[in-house]
Structure formats: C-alpha cells, structure tokens
Design a protein around this motif. Sequence first.
Motif, PDB file in Angstrom:
ATOM      1  N   ARG A  31       0.859  -1.247   0.114  1.00  0.00           N
ATOM      2  CA  ARG A  31      -0.439  -0.355  -0.034  1.00  0.00           C
ATOM      3  C   ARG A  31       0.746   1.945  -0.254  1.00  0.00           C
ATOM      4  O   ARG A  31       1.933   1.093   0.777  1.00  0.00           O
ATOM      5  CB  ARG A  31      -0.897   0.020   1.049  1.00  0.00           C
ATOM      6  N   HIS A  32      -0.085   2.305  -0.948  1.00  0.00           N
ATOM      7  CA  HIS A  32       0.904   3.787  -0.710  1.00  0.00           C
ATOM      8  C   HIS A  32      -0.089   4.358  -1.086  1.00  0.00           C
ATOM      9  O   HIS A  32      -0.730   4.315  -0.922  1.00  0.00           O
ATOM     10  CB  HIS A  32       2.089   3.401  -1.570  1.00  0.00           C
ATOM     11  N   GLU A  33       0.936   5.561  -0.844  1.00  0.00           N
ATOM     12  CA  GLU A  33      -0.073   6.815  -1.163  1.00  0.00           C
ATOM     13  C   GLU A  33      -1.740   6.758  -2.277  1.00  0.00           C
ATOM     14  O   GLU A  33      -2.387   7.175  -2.077  1.00  0.00           O
ATOM     15  CB  GLU A  33       0.250   8.515  -1.089  1.00  0.00           C
ATOM     16  N   LYS A  34      -0.978   6.366  -3.373  1.00  0.00           N
ATOM     17  CA  LYS A  34      -1.237   6.398  -4.350  1.00  0.00           C
ATOM     18  C   LYS A  34      -2.302   5.281  -4.718  1.00  0.00           C
ATOM     19  O   LYS A  34      -3.293   5.036  -5.244  1.00  0.00           O
ATOM     20  CB  LYS A  34      -1.132   7.415  -6.186  1.00  0.00           C
ATOM     21  N   GLY A  35      -2.015   4.459  -3.495  1.00  0.00           N
ATOM     22  CA  GLY A  35      -3.348   3.329  -4.073  1.00  0.00           C
ATOM     23  C   GLY A  35      -2.233   1.911  -3.595  1.00  0.00           C
ATOM     24  O   GLY A  35      -1.160   2.069  -3.024  1.00  0.00           O
ATOM     25  N   SER A  37      -0.243  -1.618  -5.252  1.00  0.00           N
ATOM     26  CA  SER A  37       0.802  -1.817  -6.182  1.00  0.00           C
ATOM     27  C   SER A  37       1.422  -3.467  -5.900  1.00  0.00           C
ATOM     28  O   SER A  37       0.730  -3.422  -4.914  1.00  0.00           O
ATOM     29  CB  SER A  37       1.609  -0.571  -6.538  1.00  0.00           C
TER      30      SER A  37
END
Length: 113
Positions: A31-35, A37
């Motif tokens: 998980r990262h800031e934009k979703g 991946s």
Amino acid sequence: YLLREGADRGKVALKFEAEGKVYTIWRALKRHEKGISQDMDQLKLFENEKILAELKSDAVNEQLKAVTGIDKEIFRDVIWIRQEHLKDLLDMRPRDRRNRLDNLFGISDYEEA
C-alpha cells in the motif's frame, strides 16, 4: 479488499510440481499513498530452494513458460479465467466455444498452415 484492513503489505505463495520438481512463486502487494501495487522486490520464482527469476514480471513469465510450456496469454485465457468470462464460455453455442478454444490454443494457426 486486496489487503487486510490496516495492513501495508500482503504476500502469497503458490507451490506446484512439474516433472518431479517443486516450484514456488512469490507475489506481494504494498500500500502507498496512491493505492495498492505489486511489490516487485518480492516477485520470485523458485525451483526447490534455487531462485530461477526475480524482480521482473517478464523474467518470471519466461521461466514459467519454460517450466510449464504455458505462456501468459493461455494462462490468463484458459487456466485463470474470470468467473463472468467462464459463464460466457459455457453459455456459447458448441461451435462458437470450439472456435474460441481453438484460437486460444493456436489450433487455428495449424489448420491455416
């Protein structure tokens, strides 16, 4: 829905046997800031304990094809098929279904040759 509530990472392993050898594929998500991946650092294909390919999808796909004889497109279209597409395939007329499967397996190429 891909990761547990509050989890920043998730990992799956698939183990299978082909021609007497045991293979394992690791895939992971982060998980990262934009979703969410794929975590490419965790992408690995093992034969027993030896790494055959890692870090790049193309390298893993190439090794999987060498091991199984099945390329990515056939795998996606035939082995791993989305539930709604499976229903469509089952609902086809027999002739249409045969044509679709012939195209997936490349049988139509042999008939043309």
